[in-house]
Write a protein that holds these residues in place. Structure first.
Motif, PDB file in Angstrom:
ATOM      1  N   GLY A 332       0.799  -1.214   0.000  1.00 19.09           N
ATOM      2  CA  GLY A 332       0.000   0.000   0.000  1.00 19.09           C
ATOM      3  C   GLY A 332       0.827   1.257   0.000  1.00 19.09           C
ATOM      4  N   LYS A 333       0.157   2.359   0.253  1.00 22.74           N
ATOM      5  CA  LYS A 333       0.802   3.664   0.204  1.00 22.74           C
ATOM      6  C   LYS A 333       0.124   4.595   1.189  1.00 22.74           C
ATOM      7  CE  LYS A 333       2.449   7.100  -3.132  1.00 22.74           C
ATOM      8  NZ  LYS A 333       2.412   7.574  -4.534  1.00 22.74           N
ATOM      9  N   GLY A 334       0.902   5.485   1.775  1.00 22.57           N
ATOM     10  CA  GLY A 334       0.333   6.432   2.730  1.00 22.57           C
ATOM     11  C   GLY A 334      -0.284   5.702   3.901  1.00 22.57           C
ATOM     12  N   LEU A 335      -1.516   6.061   4.229  1.00 24.59           N
ATOM     13  CA  LEU A 335      -2.215   5.397   5.325  1.00 24.59           C
ATOM     14  C   LEU A 335      -3.348   4.519   4.815  1.00 24.59           C
ATOM     15  CD1 LEU A 335      -2.101   8.166   8.071  1.00 24.59           C
ATOM     16  CD2 LEU A 335      -0.772   6.034   7.927  1.00 24.59           C
ATOM     17  N   LEU A 336      -3.078   3.843   3.686  1.00 22.37           N
ATOM     18  CA  LEU A 336      -3.893   2.730   3.214  1.00 22.37           C
ATOM     19  C   LEU A 336      -2.925   1.573   3.035  1.00 22.37           C
ATOM     20  CD1 LEU A 336      -6.561   1.533   2.357  1.00 22.37           C
ATOM     21  CD2 LEU A 336      -6.204   2.456   0.065  1.00 22.37           C
ATOM     22  N   LEU A 337      -2.748   0.807   4.110  1.00 24.88           N
ATOM     23  CA  LEU A 337      -1.713  -0.207   4.164  1.00 24.88           C
ATOM     24  C   LEU A 337      -2.321  -1.580   4.418  1.00 24.88           C
ATOM     25  CD1 LEU A 337       0.909   1.729   6.323  1.00 24.88           C
ATOM     26  CD2 LEU A 337       1.002   1.322   3.847  1.00 24.88           C
ATOM     27  N   GLY A 338      -1.653  -2.598   3.899  1.00 24.99           N
ATOM     28  CA  GLY A 338      -2.099  -3.967   4.103  1.00 24.99           C
ATOM     29  C   GLY A 338      -0.951  -4.855   4.513  1.00 24.99           C
ATOM     30  N   ALA A 339      -1.171  -5.644   5.564  1.00 23.08           N
ATOM     31  CA  ALA A 339      -0.214  -6.673   5.959  1.00 23.08           C
ATOM     32  C   ALA A 339      -0.685  -7.978   5.331  1.00 23.08           C
ATOM     33  CB  ALA A 339      -0.139  -6.782   7.478  1.00 23.08           C
ATOM     34  N   ALA A 340      -0.016  -8.392   4.252  1.00 23.96           N
ATOM     35  CA  ALA A 340      -0.417  -9.583   3.517  1.00 23.96           C
ATOM     36  C   ALA A 340       0.154 -10.825   4.200  1.00 23.96           C
ATOM     37  CB  ALA A 340       0.075  -9.504   2.072  1.00 23.96           C
ATOM     38  N   LEU A 341      -0.715 -11.772   4.543  1.00 24.32           N
ATOM     39  CA  LEU A 341      -0.287 -12.963   5.258  1.00 24.32           C
ATOM     40  C   LEU A 341       0.512 -13.902   4.356  1.00 24.32           C
ATOM     41  CD1 LEU A 341      -3.620 -13.666   7.156  1.00 24.32           C
ATOM     42  CD2 LEU A 341      -1.582 -12.540   8.038  1.00 24.32           C
TER      43      LEU A 341
END
Length: 406
Positions: A332-341
């Motif tokens: 992601g970017k900025g404050l749209l983030l994802g922790a992909a398992l």
């Protein structure tokens, strides 16, 4: 009246399954439930509460306008709508604005405009719309069909036609579909619901070039990525590509329902009087609040702050992963983030969300394999740090690590 989670099951259509807790108060990046338990909010109402809960300037805008004028319909225009439209056009490529009440409505308007533009310029045969697999564009029957997740559109009868889906970040897949029959291409410049997938620069520039080649309008759905979320006012500004039509909602109202479609004067003229409309769209109350949101967000302090806070999140999540080895990558970017398992935790994103809530942290998921974070853009650094401490406890629970915490 005794309001409990059980009442939901009695009175609400069962298309949602909300958490057991019922928040009753919010301030900044904190929420409190009926029992007075405090939570840190990394969910942001799904990227809506861009300035947190009950920001004092938004409360003032709401109460001030609320004592003046709420609703008129579009038989009359109003000052807040005109001011907001001017600020949006001054800040973007857009020259004309159409107001709606949600992202789906803004996207519906964009798609109808694209079809009408093509009809007027090229004829009825130019009607194909291309979008991308795993994309999400809303829940109206048109927008959910354009969206690239058939689970959301199947089972409601015959779908709107002439809609095709390419693979995101795969220019060859897209090039195989586009032709002179294509009237529009709709894409998220950062896929949200589909897993927090950033586009490559080559891909997004290639899409733009092919749209130009085939006289197709490029629509950027910035419902989730817009209004400062990526550290730019709109994500397209960081990609070096300008769309023909842009949609925005979610964060635009800071929690108050409003959506907008932006485009050029030349394209806009094809939505002639009577071709589209919205009873509530552009109401004075919503526009007054959105104007204040835009005034606050569209500043170097807030936009640069997003980029700083992104790094705090990334460092914190990477430190957690160094210990628990559950994430494949932080996207992601900025404050749209994802922790992909990673493969050891495939399909278990909801377990992390539930465990986080037990540790008094609100987060989101983006599909079954990604834990999503979309907090306030002005979340204090100390709330990020404390939220990550809580998230680490949640990760420890899920991973099953035997770790003691202070």
């Amino acid at each position: 009246m005794n309001v409990t989670r059980d009442l939901f099951n009695e009175v609400m259509v069962p298309n949602y399954n909300p958490a057991a807790i019922i928040p009753v108060k919010g301030l900044g990046s904190r929420l409190w439930d009926q029992a007075g338990t405090e939570y840190i909010d990394f969910a942001g109402g799904i990227a809506v509460n861009v300035l947190g809960h009950c920001h004092p300037e938004l409360v003032s805008a709401l109460t001030e306008q609320g004592q003046k004028l709420w609703h008129l319909s579009n038989v009359l225009t109003n000052e807040p709508a005109l001011r907001l439209a001017k600020k949006l056009t001054d800040a973007t490529f857009g020259e004309k604005v159409y107001f709606a009440n949600s992202g789906a409505e803004a996207n519906e308007a964009a798609l109808k405009l694209a079809r009408r533009f093509a009809l007027d310029h090229f004829g009825a045969q130019k009607d194909q719309i291309i979008s991308f697999k795993q994309g999400f564009h809303g829940r109206t029957f048109f927008t959910v069909t354009v969206g690239g997740q058939t689970a959301y559109s199947d089972g409601f009868g015959p779908k709107p036609g002439a809609i095709e889906h390419a693979d995101y970040n795969d220019l060859a897949s897209f090039e195989a579909l586009i032709s002179d029959k294509t009237c529009a291409v709709m894409m998220e410049p950062l896929q949200g619901e589909g897993g927090i997938i950033s586009p490559t620069i080559d891909f997004v520039k290639g899409v733009r070039a092919l749209c130009d080649k085939h006289n197709a309008l490029l629509i950027f759905d910035e419902v989730q990525s817009g209004v400062g979320r990526t550290g730019e006012l709109y994500a397209y500004m960081g990609l070096g590509v300008v769309p023909d039509i842009l949609t925005t909602a979610k964060a635009l109202g800071g929690g108050f329902p409003i959506g907008a479609m932006l485009t050029t004067t030349e394209i806009a003229k094809h939505l002639k009087i009577g071709t589209h409309g919205s009873t509530y769209g552009g109401n004075p109350l919503g526009c007054a609040i959105a104007e204040k949101v835009l005034d606050i967000v569209n500043t170097p302090e807030v936009l640069n702050g997003v980029k700083h806070k992104e790094q705090l999140f990334r460092k914190g999540l990477e430190a957690i992963n160094d210990q628990y080895h559950c994430f494949e990558e932080i996207r992601g970017k900025g404050l749209l983030l994802g922790a992909a398992l990673n493969k050891n935790f495939t399909g278990r994103a909801k377990e992390f969300l539930v465990a986080a809530a037990e540790e008094h942290l609100m987060c989101l998921i983006a599909g079954a394999n990604v834990v999503r974070f979309a907090p306030s853009l002005i979340i204090p650094d100390e709330d990020i740090q404390e939220g990550l401490v809580r998230f680490e406890r949640a990760v420890a629970k899920v991973v099953g690590a035997d770790v003691s915490f202070k």
